[in-house]
Design an enzyme around this catalytic site. Structure first.
Site, mmCIF file in Angstrom:
data_model
loop_
_atom_site.group_PDB
_atom_site.id
_atom_site.type_symbol
_atom_site.label_atom_id
_atom_site.label_comp_id
_atom_site.label_asym_id
_atom_site.label_seq_id
_atom_site.Cartn_x
_atom_site.Cartn_y
_atom_site.Cartn_z
ATOM 1 C CE1 TYR A 1 121.588 -22.940 25.920
ATOM 2 C CE2 TYR A 1 121.046 -22.157 28.122
ATOM 3 C CZ TYR A 1 120.806 -22.170 26.760
ATOM 4 O OH TYR A 1 119.794 -21.408 26.243
ATOM 5 C CB SER A 2 124.246 -19.643 28.453
ATOM 6 O OG SER A 2 124.123 -18.248 28.429
#
Length: 217
Positions: free
Chosen positions: A59-60
């Site tokens: 994530y990210s």
């Protein structure tokens, strides 16, 4: 964000959360100063776990870190993942262009940037003691992404599934679509409602889809 999803663990696919130095139960460990140093550290720690079929979910910043881990493992003759799931992240060869960079903002500007991005509880933003703890970690995350210099490599062969919010101020649909250029394997992109912060409901659906895909391998 991820802890409630551990209930999805099954006999078919084991979920193995990775804690980074400087946070959670590793908060007392110093944070590596660059993303490359962090990738070196984790690649060494996790290498023994990639002797079997596996997938990565990032994530990210975690998505960029996933690429750097695979690069290092592949150079050591270790296998690629069967699947890479990417959430709220631009393709690794696209720079995070913002002036001034997030990690260089003054304290008030950084607080405002976090408020606009969403995801950081207002109770933390308005608590000087809490911000004294969280701000250095968050600044380092932004610095890792903003200062990282991508090095081109031979395309991966694994599946890449990308999920991006339709109102993400950091990652456009075009930015997310560019992930298809780093693999010769199957690619999919799914738009989800929301911004850079992924809702618990959407995150659960992403996890469930990832587990189904891995189980089918």
């Amino acid at each position: 964000m991820f802890t409630p999803l551990m209930t999805l663990d099954s006999t078919a696919v084991e979920i193995c959360p990775v804690a980074l130095p400087g946070r959670e139960h590793r908060f007392a460990e110093p944070m590596p100063p660059q993303l490359d140093a962090l990738a070196d550290h984790l690649a060494e720690e996790l290498a023994p776990t990639v002797d079997r079929p596996y997938g990565l979910l990032g994530y990210s910043m975690g998505a960029l870190l996933s690429v750097e881990l695979v690069r290092r493992w592949r150079s050591r003759g270790l296998p690629e993942p069967d699947l890479m799931t990417v959430i709220a992240a631009r393709a690794p060869h696209l720079p995070l262009d913002r002036e001034p960079p997030f990690h260089q903002l003054d304290a008030e500007g950084f607080k405002q940037a976090l408020l606009e991005l969403g995801g950081t509880p207002i109770e933390i933003l308005n608590n000087p003691e809490a911000m004294a703890f969280f701000e250095p970690v968050l600044r380092q995350d932004f610095a890792n992404c903003e200062l990282h210099e991508f090095q081109a490599f031979e395309a991966l062969t694994c599946d890449i599934n990308v999920f991006v919010g339709d109102d993400d101020s950091l990652v456009s649909i075009e930015d997310a679509t560019e992930w298809k250029t780093i693999t010769s394997g199957p690619f999919s992109l799914t738009e989800i409602r929301g911004g850079h912060l992924v809702s618990p409901q959407n995150m659960r659906q992403i996890f469930e889809q990832t587990l189904r895909s891995l189980s089918a391998k």
